[in-house]
Design a protein around this motif. Structure first.
Motif, PDB file in Angstrom:
ATOM      1  N   GLY A 110     -15.767  23.190 -33.464  1.00 29.33           N
ATOM      2  CA  GLY A 110     -14.790  22.356 -34.156  1.00 29.33           C
ATOM      3  C   GLY A 110     -14.409  22.926 -35.509  1.00 29.33           C
ATOM      4  O   GLY A 110     -13.227  22.985 -35.867  1.00 29.33           O
ATOM      5  N   VAL A 111     -15.411  23.373 -36.265  1.00 33.30           N
ATOM      6  CA  VAL A 111     -15.159  23.972 -37.579  1.00 33.30           C
ATOM      7  C   VAL A 111     -14.323  25.243 -37.419  1.00 33.30           C
ATOM      8  O   VAL A 111     -13.372  25.473 -38.167  1.00 33.30           O
ATOM      9  CB  VAL A 111     -16.489  24.281 -38.304  1.00 33.30           C
ATOM     10  CG1 VAL A 111     -16.270  25.131 -39.535  1.00 33.30           C
ATOM     11  CG2 VAL A 111     -17.203  22.989 -38.665  1.00 33.30           C
ATOM     12  N   PHE A 112     -14.660  26.062 -36.446  1.00 37.64           N
ATOM     13  CA  PHE A 112     -13.935  27.308 -36.202  1.00 37.64           C
ATOM     14  C   PHE A 112     -12.459  27.025 -35.921  1.00 37.64           C
ATOM     15  O   PHE A 112     -11.580  27.636 -36.516  1.00 37.64           O
ATOM     16  CB  PHE A 112     -14.564  28.058 -35.023  1.00 37.64           C
ATOM     17  CG  PHE A 112     -13.828  29.317 -34.651  1.00 37.64           C
ATOM     18  CD1 PHE A 112     -14.129  30.510 -35.275  1.00 37.64           C
ATOM     19  CD2 PHE A 112     -12.844  29.298 -33.672  1.00 37.64           C
ATOM     20  CE1 PHE A 112     -13.458  31.679 -34.933  1.00 37.64           C
ATOM     21  CE2 PHE A 112     -12.165  30.457 -33.323  1.00 37.64           C
ATOM     22  CZ  PHE A 112     -12.478  31.652 -33.963  1.00 37.64           C
ATOM     23  N   TRP A 113     -12.187  26.065 -35.006  1.00 41.18           N
ATOM     24  CA  TRP A 113     -10.798  25.801 -34.632  1.00 41.18           C
ATOM     25  C   TRP A 113     -10.031  25.155 -35.782  1.00 41.18           C
ATOM     26  O   TRP A 113      -8.851  25.453 -35.972  1.00 41.18           O
ATOM     27  CB  TRP A 113     -10.722  24.934 -33.371  1.00 41.18           C
ATOM     28  CG  TRP A 113     -11.175  25.688 -32.156  1.00 41.18           C
ATOM     29  CD1 TRP A 113     -12.175  25.339 -31.306  1.00 41.18           C
ATOM     30  CD2 TRP A 113     -10.661  26.928 -31.660  1.00 41.18           C
ATOM     31  NE1 TRP A 113     -12.316  26.292 -30.326  1.00 41.18           N
ATOM     32  CE2 TRP A 113     -11.401  27.273 -30.517  1.00 41.18           C
ATOM     33  CE3 TRP A 113      -9.652  27.788 -32.072  1.00 41.18           C
ATOM     34  CZ2 TRP A 113     -11.151  28.432 -29.778  1.00 41.18           C
ATOM     35  CZ3 TRP A 113      -9.408  28.943 -31.340  1.00 41.18           C
ATOM     36  CH2 TRP A 113     -10.155  29.251 -30.202  1.00 41.18           C
ATOM     37  N   GLU A 114     -10.672  24.312 -36.567  1.00 38.76           N
ATOM     38  CA  GLU A 114     -10.010  23.742 -37.754  1.00 38.76           C
ATOM     39  C   GLU A 114      -9.594  24.840 -38.719  1.00 38.76           C
ATOM     40  O   GLU A 114      -8.479  24.858 -39.228  1.00 38.76           O
ATOM     41  CB  GLU A 114     -10.958  22.785 -38.491  1.00 38.76           C
ATOM     42  CG  GLU A 114     -10.839  21.363 -38.093  1.00 38.76           C
ATOM     43  CD  GLU A 114     -11.747  20.476 -38.932  1.00 38.76           C
ATOM     44  OE1 GLU A 114     -12.032  20.789 -40.113  1.00 38.76           O
ATOM     45  OE2 GLU A 114     -12.191  19.461 -38.389  1.00 38.76           O
ATOM     46  N   ASP A 115     -10.529  25.756 -38.980  1.00 41.81           N
ATOM     47  CA  ASP A 115     -10.255  26.849 -39.903  1.00 41.81           C
ATOM     48  C   ASP A 115      -9.158  27.764 -39.356  1.00 41.81           C
ATOM     49  O   ASP A 115      -8.263  28.190 -40.087  1.00 41.81           O
ATOM     50  CB  ASP A 115     -11.541  27.633 -40.174  1.00 41.81           C
ATOM     51  CG  ASP A 115     -11.381  28.628 -41.303  1.00 41.81           C
ATOM     52  OD1 ASP A 115     -11.050  28.193 -42.428  1.00 41.81           O
ATOM     53  OD2 ASP A 115     -11.570  29.837 -41.062  1.00 41.81           O
ATOM     54  N   LYS A 116      -9.226  28.064 -38.074  1.00 43.50           N
ATOM     55  CA  LYS A 116      -8.230  28.926 -37.434  1.00 43.50           C
ATOM     56  C   LYS A 116      -6.843  28.283 -37.543  1.00 43.50           C
ATOM     57  O   LYS A 116      -5.863  28.952 -37.863  1.00 43.50           O
ATOM     58  CB  LYS A 116      -8.615  29.131 -35.971  1.00 43.50           C
ATOM     59  CG  LYS A 116      -7.957  30.273 -35.294  1.00 43.50           C
ATOM     60  CD  LYS A 116      -8.473  31.579 -35.808  1.00 43.50           C
ATOM     61  CE  LYS A 116      -8.603  32.584 -34.717  1.00 43.50           C
ATOM     62  NZ  LYS A 116      -8.850  33.922 -35.234  1.00 43.50           N
ATOM     63  N   GLN A 117      -6.768  26.955 -37.303  1.00 45.09           N
ATOM     64  CA  GLN A 117      -5.485  26.246 -37.400  1.00 45.09           C
ATOM     65  C   GLN A 117      -4.975  26.263 -38.833  1.00 45.09           C
ATOM     66  O   GLN A 117      -3.795  26.485 -39.075  1.00 45.09           O
ATOM     67  CB  GLN A 117      -5.635  24.803 -36.914  1.00 45.09           C
ATOM     68  CG  GLN A 117      -4.346  24.003 -36.978  1.00 45.09           C
ATOM     69  CD  GLN A 117      -3.300  24.489 -35.989  1.00 45.09           C
ATOM     70  OE1 GLN A 117      -3.616  24.739 -34.835  1.00 45.09           O
ATOM     71  NE2 GLN A 117      -2.072  24.623 -36.422  1.00 45.09           N
ATOM     72  N   LYS A 118      -5.868  26.054 -39.795  1.00 42.99           N
ATOM     73  CA  LYS A 118      -5.474  26.059 -41.208  1.00 42.99           C
ATOM     74  C   LYS A 118      -4.884  27.412 -41.585  1.00 42.99           C
ATOM     75  O   LYS A 118      -3.825  27.488 -42.218  1.00 42.99           O
ATOM     76  CB  LYS A 118      -6.682  25.757 -42.092  1.00 42.99           C
ATOM     77  CG  LYS A 118      -6.374  25.782 -43.569  1.00 42.99           C
ATOM     78  CD  LYS A 118      -7.625  25.540 -44.385  1.00 42.99           C
ATOM     79  CE  LYS A 118      -7.311  25.755 -45.837  1.00 42.99           C
ATOM     80  NZ  LYS A 118      -8.299  26.501 -46.546  1.00 42.99           N
ATOM     81  N   HIS A 119      -5.554  28.496 -41.200  1.00 41.42           N
ATOM     82  CA  HIS A 119      -5.051  29.832 -41.519  1.00 41.42           C
ATOM     83  C   HIS A 119      -3.735  30.111 -40.789  1.00 41.42           C
ATOM     84  O   HIS A 119      -2.851  30.761 -41.359  1.00 41.42           O
ATOM     85  CB  HIS A 119      -6.094  30.901 -41.197  1.00 41.42           C
ATOM     86  CG  HIS A 119      -7.240  30.891 -42.143  1.00 41.42           C
ATOM     87  ND1 HIS A 119      -7.115  31.222 -43.470  1.00 41.42           N
ATOM     88  CD2 HIS A 119      -8.536  30.561 -41.965  1.00 41.42           C
ATOM     89  CE1 HIS A 119      -8.285  31.111 -44.075  1.00 41.42           C
ATOM     90  NE2 HIS A 119      -9.168  30.695 -43.188  1.00 41.42           N
ATOM     91  N   ARG A 120      -3.614  29.609 -39.593  1.00 43.91           N
ATOM     92  CA  ARG A 120      -2.364  29.796 -38.847  1.00 43.91           C
ATOM     93  C   ARG A 120      -1.229  29.084 -39.573  1.00 43.91           C
ATOM     94  O   ARG A 120      -0.136  29.627 -39.724  1.00 43.91           O
ATOM     95  CB  ARG A 120      -2.527  29.261 -37.438  1.00 43.91           C
ATOM     96  CG  ARG A 120      -1.259  29.385 -36.603  1.00 43.91           C
ATOM     97  CD  ARG A 120      -1.511  29.032 -35.192  1.00 43.91           C
ATOM     98  NE  ARG A 120      -2.170  30.195 -34.630  1.00 43.91           N
ATOM     99  CZ  ARG A 120      -2.380  30.366 -33.342  1.00 43.91           C
ATOM    100  NH1 ARG A 120      -2.009  29.460 -32.491  1.00 43.91           N
ATOM    101  NH2 ARG A 120      -2.977  31.451 -32.885  1.00 43.91           N
ATOM    102  N   ASN A 121      -1.487  27.853 -40.041  1.00 44.71           N
ATOM    103  CA  ASN A 121      -0.463  27.110 -40.779  1.00 44.71           C
ATOM    104  C   ASN A 121      -0.120  27.797 -42.107  1.00 44.71           C
ATOM    105  O   ASN A 121       1.043  27.860 -42.487  1.00 44.71           O
ATOM    106  CB  ASN A 121      -0.924  25.677 -41.061  1.00 44.71           C
ATOM    107  CG  ASN A 121      -0.967  24.837 -39.791  1.00 44.71           C
ATOM    108  OD1 ASN A 121      -0.337  25.170 -38.796  1.00 44.71           O
ATOM    109  ND2 ASN A 121      -1.713  23.761 -39.826  1.00 44.71           N
TER     110      ASN A 121
END
Length: 126
Positions: A110-121
């Motif tokens: 969950g933490v990984f995907w949140e961070d990945k989404q944040k960087h993508r945004n």
């Protein structure tokens, strides 16, 4: 990780028992507990996958993680490499039991995907 363990981990995340999951999904009492020794019916497996919002492939271990729809294959590989690169899981010098490892892995995903989404945004704003 086997099918029953994966389902148990998801149930633990939602704070429900396997018996409650069976009642919610309309699966006969005690069926899920037997899935470590016998194969489930496809429609029952689909009910469980739909309840948790995962794919049947994820439950069967054919997908290494439950990833968001927007995740690319490279993103999934990144997660696998990141999880494999971490030290064996333990706490205060003692190994964690399998149930705890499932919970920790789910949290880390969950933490990984949140961070990945944040960087993508952030990248899209540039």
């Amino acid at each position: 990780m086997d099918l029953k363990s994966r389902i148990q981990g998801l149930a633990n995340e939602k704070h429900i028992t396997l018996a409650e999951l069976e009642r919610i999904t309309g699966i006969s009492n005690g069926q899920i507990r037997r899935w470590d020794k016998s194969s489930p019916k496809a429609d029952n497996l689909k009910k469980v996958a739909d309840y948790f919002g995962v794919t049947t492939d994820y439950l069967l271990g054919r997908e290494t993680q439950n990833s968001p729809d927007w995740a690319t294959e490279d993103d999934k590989i990144d997660l696998d490499e990141w999880l494999k690169s971490n030290m064996p899981m333990g706490f205060q010098g003692m190994d964690m039991d399998d149930e705890t490892k499932i919970k920790v892995r789910a949290f880390l995903e969950g933490v990984f995907w949140e961070d990945k989404q944040k960087h993508r945004n952030d990248d899209n704003k540039k």
